[in-house]
Design a protein around this motif. Structure first.
Motif, PDB file in Angstrom:
ATOM      1  N   PHE A  45       0.819  -1.212   0.000  1.00 17.17           N
ATOM      2  CA  PHE A  45       0.000   0.000   0.000  1.00 17.17           C
ATOM      3  C   PHE A  45       0.855   1.264   0.000  1.00 17.17           C
ATOM      4  O   PHE A  45       0.527   2.260  -0.655  1.00 17.17           O
ATOM      5  CB  PHE A  45      -0.936  -0.008   1.207  1.00 17.17           C
ATOM      6  N   LEU A  46       1.969   1.231   0.731  1.00 14.71           N
ATOM      7  CA  LEU A  46       2.791   2.430   0.881  1.00 14.71           C
ATOM      8  C   LEU A  46       3.648   2.721  -0.343  1.00 14.71           C
ATOM      9  O   LEU A  46       3.929   3.889  -0.637  1.00 14.71           O
ATOM     10  CB  LEU A  46       3.687   2.295   2.116  1.00 14.71           C
ATOM     11  N   MET A  47       4.078   1.696  -1.068  1.00 13.74           N
ATOM     12  CA  MET A  47       4.970   1.926  -2.194  1.00 13.74           C
ATOM     13  C   MET A  47       4.363   2.852  -3.253  1.00 13.74           C
ATOM     14  O   MET A  47       5.047   3.762  -3.753  1.00 13.74           O
ATOM     15  CB  MET A  47       5.389   0.599  -2.821  1.00 13.74           C
ATOM     16  N   PRO A  48       3.081   2.699  -3.636  1.00 17.17           N
ATOM     17  CA  PRO A  48       2.489   3.673  -4.573  1.00 17.17           C
ATOM     18  C   PRO A  48       2.459   5.090  -4.023  1.00 17.17           C
ATOM     19  O   PRO A  48       2.558   6.061  -4.783  1.00 17.17           O
ATOM     20  CB  PRO A  48       1.072   3.125  -4.802  1.00 17.17           C
ATOM     21  N   LEU A  49       2.325   5.228  -2.706  1.00 16.57           N
ATOM     22  CA  LEU A  49       2.346   6.567  -2.119  1.00 16.57           C
ATOM     23  C   LEU A  49       3.731   7.186  -2.219  1.00 16.57           C
ATOM     24  O   LEU A  49       3.863   8.394  -2.452  1.00 16.57           O
ATOM     25  CB  LEU A  49       1.891   6.516  -0.661  1.00 16.57           C
ATOM     26  N   VAL A  50       4.767   6.363  -2.061  1.00 19.58           N
ATOM     27  CA  VAL A  50       6.133   6.851  -2.260  1.00 19.58           C
ATOM     28  C   VAL A  50       6.315   7.325  -3.702  1.00 19.58           C
ATOM     29  O   VAL A  50       6.892   8.385  -3.957  1.00 19.58           O
ATOM     30  CB  VAL A  50       7.152   5.742  -1.924  1.00 19.58           C
ATOM     31  N   ALA A  51       5.800   6.538  -4.651  1.00 20.23           N
ATOM     32  CA  ALA A  51       5.887   6.931  -6.057  1.00 20.23           C
ATOM     33  C   ALA A  51       5.124   8.234  -6.305  1.00 20.23           C
ATOM     34  O   ALA A  51       5.571   9.088  -7.077  1.00 20.23           O
ATOM     35  CB  ALA A  51       5.329   5.814  -6.946  1.00 20.23           C
ATOM     36  N   THR A  52       3.984   8.399  -5.643  1.00 16.30           N
ATOM     37  CA  THR A  52       3.198   9.628  -5.791  1.00 16.30           C
ATOM     38  C   THR A  52       3.982  10.843  -5.318  1.00 16.30           C
ATOM     39  O   THR A  52       4.013  11.882  -5.997  1.00 16.30           O
ATOM     40  CB  THR A  52       1.888   9.517  -4.998  1.00 16.30           C
ATOM     41  N   VAL A  53       4.608  10.728  -4.163  1.00 20.64           N
ATOM     42  CA  VAL A  53       5.405  11.842  -3.636  1.00 20.64           C
ATOM     43  C   VAL A  53       6.549  12.175  -4.590  1.00 20.64           C
ATOM     44  O   VAL A  53       6.827  13.355  -4.869  1.00 20.64           O
ATOM     45  CB  VAL A  53       5.948  11.500  -2.233  1.00 20.64           C
ATOM     46  N   LEU A  54       7.200  11.149  -5.106  1.00 25.44           N
ATOM     47  CA  LEU A  54       8.306  11.362  -6.039  1.00 25.44           C
ATOM     48  C   LEU A  54       7.835  12.116  -7.275  1.00 25.44           C
ATOM     49  O   LEU A  54       8.466  13.107  -7.701  1.00 25.44           O
ATOM     50  CB  LEU A  54       8.919  10.015  -6.435  1.00 25.44           C
ATOM     51  N   VAL A  55       6.732  11.673  -7.863  1.00 23.61           N
ATOM     52  CA  VAL A  55       6.222  12.314  -9.072  1.00 23.61           C
ATOM     53  C   VAL A  55       5.691  13.711  -8.759  1.00 23.61           C
ATOM     54  O   VAL A  55       5.856  14.642  -9.562  1.00 23.61           O
ATOM     55  CB  VAL A  55       5.128  11.446  -9.721  1.00 23.61           C
ATOM     56  N   PHE A  56       5.078  13.886  -7.606  1.00 20.92           N
ATOM     57  CA  PHE A  56       4.529  15.185  -7.221  1.00 20.92           C
ATOM     58  C   PHE A  56       5.606  16.268  -7.235  1.00 20.92           C
ATOM     59  O   PHE A  56       5.399  17.376  -7.743  1.00 20.92           O
ATOM     60  CB  PHE A  56       3.893  15.086  -5.833  1.00 20.92           C
ATOM     61  N   PHE A  57       6.768  15.952  -6.694  1.00 22.21           N
ATOM     62  CA  PHE A  57       7.827  16.951  -6.585  1.00 22.21           C
ATOM     63  C   PHE A  57       8.796  16.937  -7.771  1.00 22.21           C
ATOM     64  O   PHE A  57       9.386  17.965  -8.100  1.00 22.21           O
ATOM     65  CB  PHE A  57       8.622  16.743  -5.298  1.00 22.21           C
ATOM     66  N   LEU A  58       8.946  15.786  -8.414  1.00 19.00           N
ATOM     67  CA  LEU A  58      10.004  15.643  -9.424  1.00 19.00           C
ATOM     68  C   LEU A  58       9.469  15.200 -10.780  1.00 19.00           C
ATOM     69  O   LEU A  58      10.221  14.628 -11.573  1.00 19.00           O
ATOM     70  CB  LEU A  58      11.060  14.639  -8.941  1.00 19.00           C
ATOM     71  N   HIS A  59       8.194  15.471 -11.061  1.00 20.70           N
ATOM     72  CA  HIS A  59       7.641  14.929 -12.309  1.00 20.70           C
ATOM     73  C   HIS A  59       8.366  15.415 -13.570  1.00 20.70           C
ATOM     74  O   HIS A  59       8.469  14.652 -14.544  1.00 20.70           O
ATOM     75  CB  HIS A  59       6.135  15.194 -12.414  1.00 20.70           C
ATOM     76  N   PRO A  60       8.902  16.640 -13.629  1.00 19.05           N
ATOM     77  CA  PRO A  60       9.668  16.983 -14.849  1.00 19.05           C
ATOM     78  C   PRO A  60      10.888  16.086 -15.044  1.00 19.05           C
ATOM     79  O   PRO A  60      11.211  15.689 -16.171  1.00 19.05           O
ATOM     80  CB  PRO A  60      10.083  18.443 -14.603  1.00 19.05           C
ATOM     81  N   VAL A  61      11.546  15.739 -13.934  1.00 19.72           N
ATOM     82  CA  VAL A  61      12.710  14.847 -14.023  1.00 19.72           C
ATOM     83  C   VAL A  61      12.274  13.454 -14.430  1.00 19.72           C
ATOM     84  O   VAL A  61      12.895  12.804 -15.282  1.00 19.72           O
ATOM     85  CB  VAL A  61      13.452  14.802 -12.674  1.00 19.72           C
ATOM     86  N   VAL A  62      11.171  12.972 -13.817  1.00 19.91           N
ATOM     87  CA  VAL A  62      10.672  11.636 -14.142  1.00 19.91           C
ATOM     88  C   VAL A  62      10.271  11.566 -15.606  1.00 19.91           C
ATOM     89  O   VAL A  62      10.525  10.573 -16.297  1.00 19.91           O
ATOM     90  CB  VAL A  62       9.486  11.258 -13.232  1.00 19.91           C
ATOM     91  N   GLU A  63       9.629  12.625 -16.120  1.00 14.73           N
ATOM     92  CA  GLU A  63       9.238  12.666 -17.527  1.00 14.73           C
ATOM     93  C   GLU A  63      10.459  12.541 -18.435  1.00 14.73           C
ATOM     94  O   GLU A  63      10.430  11.848 -19.451  1.00 14.73           O
ATOM     95  CB  GLU A  63       8.492  13.965 -17.836  1.00 14.73           C
ATOM     96  N   ARG A  64      11.550  13.203 -18.048  1.00  8.79           N
ATOM     97  CA  ARG A  64      12.757  13.158 -18.873  1.00  8.79           C
ATOM     98  C   ARG A  64      13.424  11.787 -18.839  1.00  8.79           C
ATOM     99  O   ARG A  64      14.185  11.459 -19.749  1.00  8.79           O
ATOM    100  CB  ARG A  64      13.750  14.239 -18.419  1.00  8.79           C
TER     101      ARG A  64
END
Length: 225
Positions: A73-92
């Protein structure tokens, strides 16, 4: 036990990796749809856990693993936080995300097939459950985001076919009593490599013969998970 192909710690780590990369794709779609952080978390959870949840309910593995393991359950929330703050980096780094997504596809189609067989399903039904485990979360994600599921779109690179190949290899090994860590790993790697090849060479499933549709390709703005 078929489910003991790997040690519990290794199996758990592999599950978490697959959940994380699937959750990344869900959160990224939420960003593209301009969802708020709650919407991002919902899509991340559904994408990561939807396929396994559906499988467990069908085969009677209740309560589903998604509700008994806090890490799932927690792992998707970690991914959400990562994308929330770093989505331009993740997109690249989408190419890298696609590689991990392909790895998750291979792992989940094998794990889903073996678990379904362990719970008493036949070979064909087990393969179907393996496919559902691998792609079900992506279908639910797209439906919630008001998108035609990528699985059904002709303008997306092959995604279900690699999972079908991996699941079929598993049931053939089961049929001939040859399933072990090596052969199950080979099935997962085969699905992984076919998916990567589809991304590299843009392999797509054929459409109806002599079709008359004038539909055009949609922009490549989201992954096919």
């Amino acid at each position: 036990m078929l489910l003991d192909l790997f040690t519990p710690s290794v199996q758990h780590a592999l599950d978490l990796v697959g959940i994380f990369v699937f959750a990344i794709s869900g959160a990224l779609l939420a960003v593209r749809k301009n969802f708020d952080v709650f919407g991002m978390a919902v899509l991340a959870e559904v994408t990561a856990l939807g396929g396994g949840l559906f499988r467990d309910l069908v085969i009677g593995a209740v309560p589903p693993a998604a509700f008994t393991d806090l890490g799932y359950f927690l792992m998707p929330l970690v991914a959400t936080v990562l994308v929330f703050f770093l989505h331009p980096v993740v997109e690249r780094t989408q190419a890298a995300v696609n590689v991990f997504d392909a790895a998750g596809l291979g792992l989940f189609c094998v794990a889903g097939t073996t678990k379904a067989y362990e719970y008493g399903l036949g070979l064909t039904s087990s393969a179907v459950m393996g496919l559902a485990t691998a792609v079900g979360g992506g279908v639910l994600r797209d439906v919630l985001a008001n998108e035609v599921p990528s699985l059904l779109r002709w303008d997306r690179d092959l995604y279900a076919v690699p999972a079908i190949v991996g699941a079929t290899m598993v049931v053939l090994c089961l049929r001939f009593d040859a399933l072990n860590p090596v052969t199950s790993g080979l099935a997962a790697v085969s699905a992984f490599l076919i998916r990567l090849a589809a991304l590299r060479f843009r392999w797509r499933a054929p459409r109806a013969w002599n079709r008359r549709s004038s539909a055009r390709e949609a922009p490549e703005d989201q992954p096919s998970a």
